[in-house]
Design an enzyme around this catalytic site. Structure first.
Site, short mmCIF file in Angstrom:
data_model
loop_
_atom_site.label_atom_id
_atom_site.label_comp_id
_atom_site.label_asym_id
_atom_site.label_seq_id
_atom_site.Cartn_x
_atom_site.Cartn_y
_atom_site.Cartn_z
CG HIS A 125 -2.12 -0.87 1.05
ND1 HIS A 125 -2.04 -2.24 0.99
CD2 HIS A 125 -3.43 -0.55 0.90
CE1 HIS A 125 -3.26 -2.73 0.83
NE2 HIS A 125 -4.11 -1.74 0.77
CB SER A 126 3.67 2.30 1.89
OG SER A 126 4.79 3.14 1.89
#
Length: 130
Positions: free
Chosen positions: A12-13
């Site tokens: 997600h990052s």
């Protein structure tokens, strides 16, 4: 160079994805096809099917591709990306149920040694709590 299983890291990052890929590169070098992606289309936290498809293409190997994910949304979007591949390619892509950093390092180490896609997956998943 003998063909080896490719590795894709989906987080997600964007920073986590890149940091994990950097660690894998430091551990196994350049002999394994490795790609990573992270973040939503706007650059925030999240995942994006199009980015995952691109990462699969970048890491593609005829021996297959193992995908490591950080959270459920990354797994769901990775599954969607795999479903969008040709039937021939779908059968050569697995999503590993493993911690993203440790799993990616172990999967890449196995791939570097020439292991099969199933062996790469099994080794990564040995790290997952039962």
């Amino acid at each position: 160079m003998k063909d080896k299983v490719g590795i894709v890291i989906v987080s997600h990052s964007p920073d986590v994805a890149k940091g994990t890929a950097d660690m894998v590169r430091q551990m196994v070098g350049e002999d394994v096809r490795l790609s990573f992606c992270g973040g939503n289309p706007d650059g925030g936290l999240g995942t994006d099917v199009a980015k995952i498809l691109k990462a699969i293409d970048e890491a593609w190997s005829d021996k297959g591709v193992a995908i490591l994910v950080d959270l459920g949304g990354a797994e769901t979007n990775s599954e969607m990306a795999v479903e969008m591949l040709s039937e021939e390619r779908q059968g050569k892509v697995v999503i590993c149920n493993a911690p993203i950093v440790e799993g990616a390092v172990m999967a890449a180490t196995e791939a570097w040694g020439g292991a099969s896609l199933e062996d790469v997956r099994r080794t990564a998943e040995e790290l997952s709590p039962q």
